[in-house]
Design a protein around this motif. Structure first.
Motif, PDB file in Angstrom:
ATOM      1  N   TRP A  22      10.861  10.842 -13.388  1.00  0.00           N
ATOM      2  CA  TRP A  22      10.107  10.839 -12.141  1.00  0.00           C
ATOM      3  C   TRP A  22       8.770  11.548 -12.337  1.00  0.00           C
ATOM      4  CZ3 TRP A  22      11.635   7.683  -8.570  1.00  0.00           C
ATOM      5  CH2 TRP A  22      12.990   7.400  -8.399  1.00  0.00           C
ATOM      6  N   LEU A  23       7.755  11.040 -11.662  1.00  0.00           N
ATOM      7  CA  LEU A  23       6.439  11.663 -11.607  1.00  0.00           C
ATOM      8  C   LEU A  23       6.019  11.747 -10.149  1.00  0.00           C
ATOM      9  CD1 LEU A  23       4.597   9.640 -14.434  1.00  0.00           C
ATOM     10  CD2 LEU A  23       5.449  11.990 -14.615  1.00  0.00           C
ATOM     11  N   GLU A  24       5.183  12.740  -9.818  1.00  0.00           N
ATOM     12  CA  GLU A  24       4.618  12.792  -8.482  1.00  0.00           C
ATOM     13  C   GLU A  24       3.453  11.813  -8.388  1.00  0.00           C
ATOM     14  OE1 GLU A  24       3.647  16.945  -7.827  1.00  0.00           O
ATOM     15  OE2 GLU A  24       5.477  17.191  -6.653  1.00  0.00           O
ATOM     16  N   VAL A  25       3.419  11.040  -7.310  1.00  0.00           N
ATOM     17  CA  VAL A  25       2.266  10.178  -7.069  1.00  0.00           C
ATOM     18  C   VAL A  25       1.053  11.085  -6.855  1.00  0.00           C
ATOM     19  CG1 VAL A  25       1.229   8.495  -5.513  1.00  0.00           C
ATOM     20  CG2 VAL A  25       3.681   8.366  -6.046  1.00  0.00           C
ATOM     21  N   PRO A  26       0.025  11.006  -7.708  1.00  0.00           N
ATOM     22  CA  PRO A  26      -1.133  11.895  -7.528  1.00  0.00           C
ATOM     23  C   PRO A  26      -1.804  11.666  -6.175  1.00  0.00           C
ATOM     24  CG  PRO A  26      -1.162  10.870  -9.705  1.00  0.00           C
ATOM     25  CD  PRO A  26      -0.106  10.159  -8.901  1.00  0.00           C
ATOM     26  N   ALA A  27      -2.197  12.756  -5.536  1.00  0.00           N
ATOM     27  CA  ALA A  27      -2.886  12.665  -4.244  1.00  0.00           C
ATOM     28  C   ALA A  27      -4.357  12.349  -4.485  1.00  0.00           C
ATOM     29  CB  ALA A  27      -2.720  13.962  -3.460  1.00  0.00           C
ATOM     30  N   ALA A  28      -4.587  11.270  -5.233  1.00  0.00           N
ATOM     31  CA  ALA A  28      -5.940  10.891  -5.624  1.00  0.00           C
ATOM     32  C   ALA A  28      -6.570   9.914  -4.641  1.00  0.00           C
ATOM     33  CB  ALA A  28      -5.915  10.255  -7.022  1.00  0.00           C
ATOM     34  N   GLY A  29      -5.773   9.361  -3.760  1.00  0.00           N
ATOM     35  CA  GLY A  29      -6.258   8.372  -2.818  1.00  0.00           C
ATOM     36  C   GLY A  29      -5.107   7.507  -2.364  1.00  0.00           C
ATOM     37  N   VAL A  30      -5.404   6.245  -2.055  1.00  0.00           N
ATOM     38  CA  VAL A  30      -4.399   5.275  -1.635  1.00  0.00           C
ATOM     39  C   VAL A  30      -4.319   4.186  -2.700  1.00  0.00           C
ATOM     40  CG1 VAL A  30      -3.857   3.528   0.115  1.00  0.00           C
ATOM     41  CG2 VAL A  30      -4.664   5.774   0.815  1.00  0.00           C
ATOM     42  N   TYR A  31      -3.102   3.683  -2.931  1.00  0.00           N
ATOM     43  CA  TYR A  31      -2.849   2.690  -3.971  1.00  0.00           C
ATOM     44  C   TYR A  31      -2.455   1.360  -3.338  1.00  0.00           C
ATOM     45  CZ  TYR A  31      -2.468   6.995  -6.700  1.00  0.00           C
ATOM     46  OH  TYR A  31      -2.706   8.224  -7.274  1.00  0.00           O
ATOM     47  N   TRP A  39       0.851  -1.181   0.000  1.00  0.00           N
ATOM     48  CA  TRP A  39       0.000   0.000   0.000  1.00  0.00           C
ATOM     49  C   TRP A  39       0.895   1.243   0.000  1.00  0.00           C
ATOM     50  CZ3 TRP A  39      -5.426  -0.220   0.288  1.00  0.00           C
ATOM     51  CH2 TRP A  39      -5.978  -1.462   0.630  1.00  0.00           C
ATOM     52  N   PHE A  40       0.421   2.319  -0.633  1.00  0.00           N
ATOM     53  CA  PHE A  40       1.151   3.587  -0.557  1.00  0.00           C
ATOM     54  C   PHE A  40       0.223   4.723  -0.977  1.00  0.00           C
ATOM     55  CE2 PHE A  40       1.833   1.843  -4.776  1.00  0.00           C
ATOM     56  CZ  PHE A  40       1.700   2.929  -5.636  1.00  0.00           C
ATOM     57  N   GLY A  41       0.620   5.958  -0.661  1.00  0.00           N
ATOM     58  CA  GLY A  41      -0.181   7.110  -1.050  1.00  0.00           C
ATOM     59  C   GLY A  41       0.222   8.367  -0.299  1.00  0.00           C
ATOM     60  N   ARG A  42      -0.500   9.445  -0.611  1.00  0.00           N
ATOM     61  CA  ARG A  42      -0.286  10.756   0.009  1.00  0.00           C
ATOM     62  C   ARG A  42      -1.610  11.246   0.579  1.00  0.00           C
ATOM     63  NH1 ARG A  42       1.641  14.370  -4.817  1.00  0.00           N
ATOM     64  NH2 ARG A  42       2.182  15.883  -3.193  1.00  0.00           N
ATOM     65  N   ASP A  43      -1.526  12.194   1.501  1.00  0.00           N
ATOM     66  CA  ASP A  43      -2.742  12.707   2.126  1.00  0.00           C
ATOM     67  C   ASP A  43      -3.591  13.491   1.130  1.00  0.00           C
ATOM     68  OD1 ASP A  43      -2.527  15.806   2.587  1.00  0.00           O
ATOM     69  OD2 ASP A  43      -0.565  15.049   3.154  1.00  0.00           O
ATOM     70  N   PHE A  44      -4.766  13.881   1.563  1.00  0.00           N
ATOM     71  CA  PHE A  44      -5.780  14.512   0.715  1.00  0.00           C
ATOM     72  C   PHE A  44      -5.242  15.735  -0.023  1.00  0.00           C
ATOM     73  CE2 PHE A  44      -9.471  17.378   0.172  1.00  0.00           C
ATOM     74  CZ  PHE A  44     -10.336  16.540  -0.495  1.00  0.00           C
ATOM     75  N   PHE A  45      -4.401  16.542   0.640  1.00  0.00           N
ATOM     76  CA  PHE A  45      -3.858  17.747   0.023  1.00  0.00           C
ATOM     77  C   PHE A  45      -2.479  17.523  -0.592  1.00  0.00           C
ATOM     78  CE2 PHE A  45      -6.550  19.390   3.564  1.00  0.00           C
ATOM     79  CZ  PHE A  45      -7.547  19.942   2.771  1.00  0.00           C
ATOM     80  N   GLY A  46      -1.873  16.367  -0.351  1.00  0.00           N
ATOM     81  CA  GLY A  46      -0.539  16.106  -0.893  1.00  0.00           C
ATOM     82  C   GLY A  46       0.543  16.920  -0.213  1.00  0.00           C
ATOM     83  N   ARG A  47       0.459  17.050   1.120  1.00  0.00           N
ATOM     84  CA  ARG A  47       1.400  17.906   1.849  1.00  0.00           C
ATOM     85  C   ARG A  47       2.781  17.273   2.024  1.00  0.00           C
ATOM     86  NH1 ARG A  47      -3.016  18.905   6.486  1.00  0.00           N
ATOM     87  NH2 ARG A  47      -3.460  16.779   5.755  1.00  0.00           N
ATOM     88  N   ARG A  48       2.906  15.998   1.726  1.00  0.00           N
ATOM     89  CA  ARG A  48       4.207  15.344   1.750  1.00  0.00           C
ATOM     90  C   ARG A  48       4.497  14.776   0.354  1.00  0.00           C
ATOM     91  NH1 ARG A  48       5.029  18.165   5.138  1.00  0.00           N
ATOM     92  NH2 ARG A  48       5.247  17.811   7.369  1.00  0.00           N
ATOM     93  N   SER A  49       5.739  14.927  -0.046  1.00  0.00           N
ATOM     94  CA  SER A  49       6.146  14.489  -1.380  1.00  0.00           C
ATOM     95  C   SER A  49       6.234  12.971  -1.471  1.00  0.00           C
ATOM     96  CB  SER A  49       7.507  15.101  -1.715  1.00  0.00           C
ATOM     97  OG  SER A  49       8.038  14.544  -2.902  1.00  0.00           O
TER      98      SER A  49
END
Length: 615
Positions: free
Chosen positions: A171-180, A132-142
């Protein structure tokens, strides 16, 4: 906070180590470094986990964190609320304990969705053979990703390296679209060697499935088979429109409008319950962020060293953060105000200007003080080549804060940058941190923020100017205020052309794209100094409250600049006891610090920046 790295490989051939990437990660987390490898034979996969920890809370907890069942957590985040974390506890260990109790995707999503605060993570569930991996709703962490077809490997990392390996995409930023989620036993894309990514999107306010161009090639993002979603941490934006559309004034006040007139306009606005409520939720957001500090600092009420700093221009956003920090930082501790300035270029002689070939006028921001005569420093005010607009408003803001609390030691740190140092630092540090973003605007803001966050400059006390380096690990930044309260010039333009309906649409778009336009970049830049960016204006309770208000309660763009934009915040500043800073028009960092004038002044902000691409 941490620099986290996960290399998922489906090939038994080990990939070479990118030394520069791991050096970049180690700068984010200087307090602990550790690696861990998990290998499974049938089918084959290997996960290399690496973490570089910046100690911010409770006992120092090395990562990766592995539990008795073999689950592995990389956690780059802060739990400010939603899940209980005692003062002596470390939130990485709390999060690992919570996740270890999860057997199903629904249970794991329930834990992640309760966290209030910034986060990026990777979590290996051994029994389920999934990642599992992901970023928070606003993408406050890279969090960046990259797939290498030749090595059959997917890389997740907080920050990239110098370049991509042969066979790998950029490199691409993991979109803050949810959890993967990746099923490590069955999650391959037939015929390509790529990876299938199951997406668990945010229920509302998010962007749904990521666009294909934001997903590494040979990888496919699909909706999870259960149709599960993450509940949004904030309410949807209030789309209500006023019954009667009002007319608008010019985007800048006419020359006859002076500060006293704007004072009267602001004073005439009745202080409402909304003002007090906003100040209350903002104060609580700042409290959470300035009191959740390492134990060796938090427990000392008196110290000569600041634990908190503010990225400080003297504008309303940073002034409010400083004033609220003053309420919650122990009285005996200083607060550092980090103010960056780029050396003013020597003015050209009249002959040079007349003989210079005319060039196409670049795209300018109406927030550039050079387009507003009320904000241009007078010649008599300039005593140093570093007396840029933000330096002058910063000094004025310092006087306001000193009047607000004369007992506090306010360290106004003058960070001065020459063109030579800018060019060297961009080449050696910033261009690697800004990627995958690459515009002129990313260059300007990235460089300005890097120097400001480093906090090396001069302070003046009792007439003595001495070298100074800020030791503060926590940096408060005002990002999020303009996006929610119509602070940018484009908001006024949209209001003039499309009224409140257009303005609401523009504000809705702002928060939806803030993760990809701002926050990942800013996290990579600031964390390069082993410091942590904290965003009070993007606290979930603050955003939730502002989203609940109709747009005309937050801003009135029929009023002149310096009042109408961020009107509710300006009223809040007055309620906090602030003075002239409550009436300062928005001034973008690249213009206020004068970095935009240091290089090619004929570039457009959206142009691709060659300086970031050159070695």
């Amino acid at each position: 906070m941490c620099g986290i790295f996960c290399l998922l490989s489906f090939s038994p051939v080990e990939s070479p180590t990118d030394q520069r990437l791991h050096q970049n990660l180690s700068r984010r987390g200087p307090d602990s470094t550790q690696d861990l490898t998990v290998t499974h034979a049938h089918p084959f996969y290997r996960c290399l986990f690496s973490a570089h920890v910046l100690h911010m809370r409770g006992a120092l907890t090395p990562q990766p964190e592995r539990d008795a069942a073999g689950n592995v957590l990389l956690w780059n985040g802060e739990i400010f609320s939603g899940i209980a974390v005692a003062p002596e506890e470390n939130d990485t260990r709390v999060m690992a304990r919570q996740l270890s109790l999860c057997d199903t995707p629904a249970e794991l999503l329930s834990v992640v969705s309760r966290v209030r605060g910034p986060w990026a993570f990777a979590y290996y569930q051994q029994a389920q053979h999934c990642l599992w991996f992901g970023r928070d709703f606003f993408g406050r962490r890279s969090l960046l990703w990259q797939f290498d077809a030749e090595a059959e490997a997917l890389t997740l990392t907080s920050v990239g390296g110098d370049c991509s390996p042969t066979g790998a995409d950029p490199w691409l930023e993991v979109p803050a679209a949810g959890v993967y989620r990746i099923d490590l036993k069955a999650g391959r894309v037939a015929g390509t060697g790529g990876v299938t990514l199951e997406v668990y999107p945010w229920a509302t306010g998010g962007c749904g499935l990521p666009s294909p161009e934001n997903v590494p090639s040979n990888c496919v993002a699909t909706m999870n088979q259960w149709g599960l979603v993450l509940p949004s941490p904030v309410s949807p934006l209030n789309m209500l429109l006023p019954e009667v559309e009002v007319g608008v004034l010019p985007s800048s006040p006419p020359s006859s409008v002076v500060a006293t007139d704007l004072e009267e306009v602001l004073a005439s606005r009745e202080r409402t319950g909304e003002v007090d409520h906003l100040n209350a939720v903002l104060s609580e957001a700042v409290r959470r962020r300035v009191q959740a500090l390492p134990g060796d600092i938090r427990d000392q009420s008196l110290t000569d060293h600041a634990s908190v700093a503010v990225l400080f221009s003297g504008g309303i956003d940073s002034m409010i953060l400083a004033a609220l920090a003053d309420r919650h930082v122990p009285a005996g501790q200083p607060i550092d105000l980090l103010n960056v300035a780029f050396k003013l270029q020597e003015p050209k002689t009249q002959k040079q200007q007349s003989t210079k070939k005319k060039k196409k006028k670049p795209e300018t921001d109406q927030n550039d003080p050079t387009t507003d005569s009320t904000n241009v420093p007078k010649v008599s005010e300039i005593s140093s080549p570093f007396d840029v607009p933000d330096r002058l408003t910063g000094r004025a803001g310092l006087l306001e804060l000193q009047a607000l609390n004369p007992e506090r030691r306010w360290n106004f740190v003058e960070v001065n940058v020459t063109q030579e140092e800018l060019q060297r630092t961009r080449r050696e540090r910033v261009r690697h941190l800004v990627q995958p973003l690459d515009t002129v605007l990313d260059d300007s803001i990235g460089c300005a923020m890097w120097f400001a966050a480093r906090g090396e400059g001069f302070v003046t006390q009792d007439g003595d100017r001495t070298p100074f380096s800020s030791p503060a690990k926590v940096l408060l930044t005002g990002i999020g205020a303009d996006e929610q309260l119509a602070g940018y010039s484009r908001h006024r333009v949209r209001f003039q052309t499309s009224g409140h309906q257009g303005l609401v649409q523009e504000l809705g778009m702002e928060l939806g794209r803030i993760s990809s336009r701002n926050l990942g970049r800013d996290d990579r830049i600031i964390a390069d100094h082993g410091k942590e960016a904290r965003f009070p204006y993007l606290d979930e309770d603050v955003v939730d409250y502002l989203n609940s208000l109709p747009v005309w309660r937050k801003a009135d763009l029929s009023l002149p600049r310096g009042v109408g934009e961020k009107l509710l915040l300006r009223q809040g500043a007055r309620a906090l006891g602030l003075g002239p800073s409550a009436l300062l028009p928005k001034r973008a960092m690249q213009f206020g610090s004068r970095i935009a004038k240091m290089e090619n002044s004929h570039e457009r902000a959206s142009d691709r920046c060659n300086r970031l691409l050159s070695a």
